[in-house]
Scaffold this active site. Sequence first.
Site, mmCIF file in Angstrom:
data_model
loop_
_atom_site.group_PDB
_atom_site.id
_atom_site.type_symbol
_atom_site.label_atom_id
_atom_site.label_comp_id
_atom_site.label_asym_id
_atom_site.label_seq_id
_atom_site.Cartn_x
_atom_site.Cartn_y
_atom_site.Cartn_z
ATOM 1 N N GLU A 148 -6.830 49.765 -37.987
ATOM 2 C CA GLU A 148 -5.923 50.859 -37.768
ATOM 3 C C GLU A 148 -4.719 50.462 -36.658
ATOM 4 O OE1 GLU A 148 -8.766 51.880 -39.203
ATOM 5 O OE2 GLU A 148 -7.292 52.001 -40.701
ATOM 6 N N PRO A 189 3.958 46.044 -37.332
ATOM 7 C CA PRO A 189 5.161 46.581 -38.060
ATOM 8 C C PRO A 189 6.216 47.310 -37.158
ATOM 9 C CG PRO A 189 2.952 47.536 -38.477
ATOM 10 C CD PRO A 189 2.821 46.515 -37.707
ATOM 11 N N ARG A 232 9.733 25.670 -43.881
ATOM 12 C CA ARG A 232 10.761 25.099 -44.964
ATOM 13 C C ARG A 232 11.889 24.799 -44.060
ATOM 14 N NH1 ARG A 232 14.786 28.735 -46.315
ATOM 15 N NH2 ARG A 232 15.237 27.445 -48.488
ATOM 16 N N ASP A 244 21.296 28.622 -48.061
ATOM 17 C CA ASP A 244 20.475 29.673 -48.213
ATOM 18 C C ASP A 244 21.205 30.807 -48.167
ATOM 19 O OD1 ASP A 244 18.164 28.258 -48.397
ATOM 20 O OD2 ASP A 244 17.298 29.033 -46.326
HETATM 21 N N1 4FD Z 1 5.388 44.783 -41.337
HETATM 22 C C1 4FD Z 1 3.146 44.238 -40.553
HETATM 23 C C2 4FD Z 1 2.394 43.676 -39.555
HETATM 24 C C3 4FD Z 1 1.076 43.928 -39.569
HETATM 25 C C4 4FD Z 1 0.732 44.778 -40.374
HETATM 26 C C5 4FD Z 1 -1.401 45.401 -37.963
HETATM 27 C C6 4FD Z 1 -0.972 46.606 -35.456
HETATM 28 C C7 4FD Z 1 -1.000 47.064 -37.980
HETATM 29 C C8 4FD Z 1 2.704 45.374 -41.658
HETATM 30 C C9 4FD Z 1 -1.076 45.160 -35.733
HETATM 31 C C10 4FD Z 1 -0.826 47.627 -36.533
HETATM 32 C C11 4FD Z 1 -1.376 44.832 -36.943
HETATM 33 C C12 4FD Z 1 4.697 43.907 -40.779
HETATM 34 C C13 4FD Z 1 -1.576 45.064 -39.310
HETATM 35 N N2 4FD Z 1 1.335 45.552 -41.576
HETATM 36 N N3 4FD Z 1 -0.878 45.340 -40.320
HETATM 37 O O1 4FD Z 1 5.010 42.852 -40.437
#
Ligand code: 4FD
Length: 254
Positions: free
Chosen positions: A122, A95, A159, A173
């Site tokens: 986590e 994230p 794709r 697109d």
């Molecule tokens: N928004 C995304 C990617 C992974 C995830 C995770 C650190 C959490 C959302 C590494 C923290 C991986 C995204 C797994 N959630 N969760 O792309």
Amino acid sequence: MSGPREAAWLRIDVVTLFPELFDVPLRTSVIGRALERGIVDVTLHDLREHGLGRHRSVDDYPYGGGAGMIMRPEPLHAAIEPLRQAGAQVVLLDPAGERLTDPLARDLASSGRLALVCGRYEGIDERVRSLVDREVSIGDYVLTGGELPALVLIDAVVRLVPGVIEAESHESDSFADGLLEGPQYTRPETFMGLAVPPVLLSGHHGEVARWRRREALRRTLRRRPDLLVDADLTDDDRSEIARLMAPEEGDSDS
Ligand code: 4FD
């Protein structure tokens, strides 16, 4: 007739604790067909095989205390290193990563070989970040694992690989030229009292193209004006935008 095939245009390795999550999405529709035809190859790697000790442990408590478990670096290192050696660009789904956009997807699609690393729990030990080339996020929300983001990335990228779908389909697109795509219609000509715009039935290809461009500009201006800053715009486009912005003009939100 398909003779023996050369190497796939794009190889993707995925490191995950849940390889089974990939089964149905990768077997289905456009992606399934690209894999079947050998244009793309996806190899799943079960991180558990690199787990530590009799219990094949892949996570542990956070130093300093706190809730949840953190993924240990050694299993991830063991899984990632051979893939890097094989020439893959290593991508961690996270994230906190760089946002997945159309230009990034096109860049990744032409990279030849990708290794996607999916975290769970986590979070991951900070030192894993030094094992990857880039961190990518599919949007500002947290999921229970990187597997769904990896599938989103695979779908967005596959794709775009030459031969997977007709080039025209992604050249028009939304986002390809930095604009949203305008409205599209198929049969019937009238649905619930709503008629297809007559220009689309006119057979005038030039007029159709101009109408589509105008509608793409209109929709982008109304819904995502932020995109216009970086869009590929001609002088005609700019005049059209000025006209759309004038009071009383083209004032529909579609
Ligand atoms: N928004 C995304 C990617 C992974 C995830 C995770 C650190 C959490 C959302 C590494 C923290 C991986 C995204 C797994 N959630 N969760 O792309």
